[in-house]
Write a protein that holds these residues in place. Structure first.
Motif, short mmCIF file in Angstrom:
data_model
loop_
_atom_site.label_atom_id
_atom_site.label_comp_id
_atom_site.label_asym_id
_atom_site.label_seq_id
_atom_site.Cartn_x
_atom_site.Cartn_y
_atom_site.Cartn_z
N ARG A 1 34.71 52.98 44.05
CA ARG A 1 34.23 51.72 44.62
C ARG A 1 35.35 50.81 45.11
O ARG A 1 35.19 50.06 46.07
N GLN B 1 36.20 51.41 48.82
CA GLN B 1 35.17 51.36 49.85
C GLN B 1 35.29 50.17 50.80
O GLN B 1 35.57 49.06 50.40
N TYR B 2 35.04 50.47 52.07
CA TYR B 2 34.97 49.49 53.16
C TYR B 2 36.30 48.77 53.38
O TYR B 2 36.33 47.58 53.69
N THR C 1 38.00 59.20 54.30
CA THR C 1 36.65 58.97 54.83
C THR C 1 35.59 59.28 53.78
O THR C 1 34.52 58.66 53.78
N THR C 2 35.88 60.19 52.88
CA THR C 2 34.95 60.49 51.79
C THR C 2 34.79 59.28 50.87
O THR C 2 33.74 59.11 50.25
N LYS D 1 34.79 56.22 51.95
CA LYS D 1 34.32 55.14 52.83
C LYS D 1 35.45 54.21 53.25
O LYS D 1 35.29 53.01 53.37
N ARG E 1 32.44 44.52 52.49
CA ARG E 1 33.09 44.37 51.18
C ARG E 1 32.49 43.24 50.37
O ARG E 1 32.70 43.17 49.16
#
Length: 189
Positions: free
Chosen positions: A104, A107-108, A134-135, A137, A188
Motif C-alpha cells: 500500500r 500505490q499511486y 506497475t504491479t 500501482k 493517494r
C-alpha cells in the motif's frame, strides 16, 4: 499547497558502490528544480534482510522494526527518484527485496530513474524495474537519465562529472514526474 516530497533513493547497497555519488548529484538537481521537497534516502540504511515478515505485506501488519521504518519512509514520499545500477541485466536484488516488503505504501506514486553502469548506462535495469513497479500501482516515468561508463565520470574529490545532457534529461524527467505526482495526489488521498 505544499511541495510534494521526493525521495531520491540510493538503490544499491553493496560495499564500494558508486550509487551515493550519483544520487547526491541527482538529489541536487531535484532540489534546484524546486518542484519537490527533495530528500536523499539510502536503502542500505534500513538493513532489510531477505523478506522476513510473517504475513503478506498487503495487510500492513508488520512485526519487525526494519519493516516499520521502511514503511514509514516510503509512506512519507509522494514520489521517488530511483538511482540504480545494472546487475546482470537487472536491478539490484536489494531493491527487488525492498519493493516486496510493502504494498500500500507504494500505490499511486510516480517514479523517475537515474541509472548508471557500463555501456548501457543501466537502462536494462530500469526496464525490469518498471514491470515490478506497475504491479504495485506505481507509475514509472518514460523520461529518464542514463549514465554510461559511470566509472569514467567519478571525480577524485567525490561526486560525478555530469554533463549538460544529463542535466537537461534530469530536468525534463523531474518536470514530468511532478506532473504525474500532482495528478496522482487525488488517488493517494
Amino acid at each position: 499547497m505544499t511541495r510534494p516530497i521526493l525521495h531520491t533513493l540510493i538503490c544499491s547497497t553493496r560495499p564500494g558502490r558508486v550509487g551515493p555519488a550519483v544520487a547526491e548529484w541527482a538529489n541536487a538537481v531535484a532540489m534546484s528544480h524546486a518542484g519537490f521537497d527533495a530528500r536523499l534516502v539510502d536503502l542500505a540504511a534500513f538493513r532489510l534482510p531477505v523478506f522476513d515478515e510473517p504475513e503478506h505485506p498487503r495487510l500492513g501488519r508488520y512485526v519487525h522494526e526494519h519493516t516499520k521504518a521502511w514503511s514509514s519512509s516510503v509512506k512519507e514520499a509522494d514520489a521517488f527518484l530511483f538511482v540504480l545500477p545494472e546487475y546482470n541485466y537487472g536491478p539490484p536484488g536489494a531493491l527487488i527485496n525492498a519493493l516486496n516488503f510493502l504494498v500500500r505504501e507504494w500505490q499511486y506514486k510516480a517514479v523517475g530513474f537515474v541509472s548508471y553502469g557500463g555501456m548501457s548506462g543501466g537502462i536494462r535495469s530500469v526496464q525490469v524495474t518498471k514491470g515490478l513497479l506497475t504491479t504495485l500501482k506505481v507509475v514509472p516515468m518514460l523520461e529518464a537519465v542514463a549514465i554510461p561508463f559511470v566509472e569514467q565520470q567519478l571525480q577524485a574529490e567525490g561526486g560525478i562529472a555530469a554533463n549538460s545532457i544529463h542535466v537537461a534529461a534530469a530536468t525534463t524527467m523531474l518536470s514530468e514526474l511532478l506532473r504525474w505526482t500532482e495528478a496522482l495526489r487525488i488517488l493517494r488521498a
